[in-house]
Design an enzyme around this catalytic site. Structure first.
Site, PDB file in Angstrom:
ATOM      1  N   LYS A 207       0.826  -1.204   0.000  1.00 20.63           N
ATOM      2  CA  LYS A 207       0.000   0.000   0.000  1.00 20.63           C
ATOM      3  C   LYS A 207       0.863   1.258   0.000  1.00 20.63           C
ATOM      4  O   LYS A 207       0.533   2.250  -0.660  1.00 20.63           O
ATOM      5  CB  LYS A 207      -0.933  -0.024   1.203  1.00 20.63           C
ATOM      6  CG  LYS A 207      -1.943  -1.168   1.145  1.00 20.63           C
ATOM      7  CD  LYS A 207      -2.720  -1.320   2.439  1.00 20.63           C
ATOM      8  CE  LYS A 207      -3.723  -2.462   2.352  1.00 20.63           C
ATOM      9  NZ  LYS A 207      -4.450  -2.678   3.620  1.00 20.63           N
ATOM     10  N   GLY A 306     -12.564  -5.590   5.131  1.00 24.29           N
ATOM     11  CA  GLY A 306     -13.886  -6.194   5.267  1.00 24.29           C
ATOM     12  C   GLY A 306     -14.649  -6.156   3.960  1.00 24.29           C
ATOM     13  O   GLY A 306     -14.386  -5.325   3.077  1.00 24.29           O
TER      14      GLY A 306
END
Length: 430
Positions: A207, A306
């Site tokens: 990231k 999620g």
């Protein structure tokens, strides 16, 4: 006016994220159509296990032949949520070649081969969007490459992995040890059965590479990112942090050098002051702090992982890409015009917290202070506790280069009076 022919979407992967993308496409179909200007139709779903029951998905759409799906020619957008390097890389480039734009959540692939994927998209005049690859539902990539396109970003500092933040937050608030906190994270579903990618910083490093590339208009690959995991963080480290008015977070830090001539990208545990906004990011949440010339300091906060949060980012990209298809345009591609060199970790300048196990006798502190002075590392504070011939010595430095600190620690280990270097941690956010 609403176009009647639907835009066709191929979904690669139907796990936690993919199934949520399919559900939202179905339940919010009317709203999506109104926002885009045309209906969107799920035209195929590529999976590994076709016999698995997938609620809400027409079984006739399910296939194990992902290559045939992306080659169909009538697909407008391919949504890739399978992860990994292959076959995702080949499927994405094949999709471009056969007329589809791509929305991806694949941080590992983008960090490793983002330049090649952007080149393939440009060659075929197609979009490559990947908001979901970095921070789940948090809008971050689009603000960096669009909202701040006229600004100069100098630093991106953030918590970009929910699993590690949950573990460190539990250690901080409950006094749990690392393994105990990891077990809790696993039981609650925040940590994978093999948590290596998270706790060793690989996920955050991927990231960081993506964020640095966008923020500094420079190609930054995963191999350019310095990485340390958090498995060695102890309760003693948290105790020391609290004495300094700090806590500990696993941070992704991307910085432009003071002279603007280079950049750095790194991931490692660090102490940050309790007054810093990132110190109060709890549980499995993510937050990213951006510093730029004109906008000043900005903070982006929210759930970083999620099914639903990640699907939200995927659907946001899907809407943008579909709008581009209708208008015959493409959105922002790779911006790497600056081509700044990525400096090694040794050039990074910050403060340090070093804990030493030393002999409890006269002259030890003087020896240690001399080593720091010889390597050009200035000491800010020293704290010493001794008992039964042994002592712990905690040194907090002023700002120094990582290379200078490394030389200092190597020399300290050679002192007869130093039994061991118990902990080294950087101090950030001041």
């Amino acid at each position: 006016m609403m176009r009647t022919r639907p835009l066709k979407v191929a979904l690669l992967g139907c796990g936690v994220v993919g199934s949520e993308v399919a559900r939202i496409m179905t339940t919010h179909a009317d709203d999506l159509a109104a926002r885009i200007g045309a209906p969107v139709e799920l035209a195929g779903v590529a999976v590994r296990r076709p016999d698995k029951v997938r609620e809400g998905i027409d079984p006739s759409l399910v296939t194990t032949d992902a290559t045939a799906l992306v080659k169909r020619g009538d697909i407008d957008v391919v949504v890739e949520v399978i992860g990994g390097i292959e076959p995702a890389r080949t499927l994405i480039t094949t999709a471009f070649e056969h007329g589809a734009s791509v929305v991806s959540a694949n941080k590992a692939l983008l960090a490793q081969d983002g330049a090649a994927l952007h080149a393939a998209a440009d060659e075929n005049d197609k979009d490559l969007y990947y908001e979901a690859a970095v921070a789940g539902a948090i809008p971050l990539i689009r603000p960096l490459r669009e909202s701040l396109a006229g600004d100069k970003v100098n630093r991106v500092l953030g918590i970009v992995n929910g699993t590690t933040n949950f573990i460190l937050d539990a250690m901080d608030t409950t006094g749990a040890g690392y393994q105990e906190a990891l077990d809790e994270a696993t039981a609650l579903g925040y940590a994978e059965a093999d948590p290596t990618a998270d706790v060793e910083g690989f996920d955050a490093a991927a990231k960081a590479a993506i964020l640095a590339g966008i923020a500094f208009h420079t190609r930054v690959r995963l191999d350019d990112v310095y990485r340390e995991g958090m498995t060695e963080v102890t309760a003693a480290d948290f105790a020391s942090a609290k004495e300094m008015g700090c806590t500990i977070k696993l941070l992704a830090i991307c910085e432009r050098a003071a002279d603007g001539a280079s950049v750095t990208a790194r991931v490692h545990p660090a102490m940050i002051p309790l007054s810093h906004p990132l110190a109060n990011v709890r549980g499995a949440y993510n937050a990213v702090f951006v510093e730029s010339d004109a906008a000043g300091q900005l903070m982006f906060y929210g759930p970083g992982a999620g099914g639903s949060p990640t699907a939200s980012a995927v659907l946001g990209d899907l809407v943008a890409v579909c709008r581009n298809r209708l208008s015959g345009a493409t959105g922002p591609g790779e911006s790497a015009y600056a081509a700044l060199p990525v400096s090694p970790m040794g050039d990074v300048v910050t403060r340090y917290h070093i804990s030493l196990d030393v002999a409890d006798k006269p002259g030890v502190l003087a020896q240690v202070a001399t080593v720091f002075a010889e390597h050009g590392v200035s000491i800010d504070t020293v704290r010493q506790q001794g008992k039964d011939g042994e002592a712990s010595l905690v040194v907090v430095t002023h700002r120094a280069s990582d290379a200078a600190l490394g030389g200092t620690v190597e020399a300290l280990r050679k002192l007869d009076t130093v039994r061991g270097v118990a902990s080294i941690m950087r101090v950030e956010g001041e």
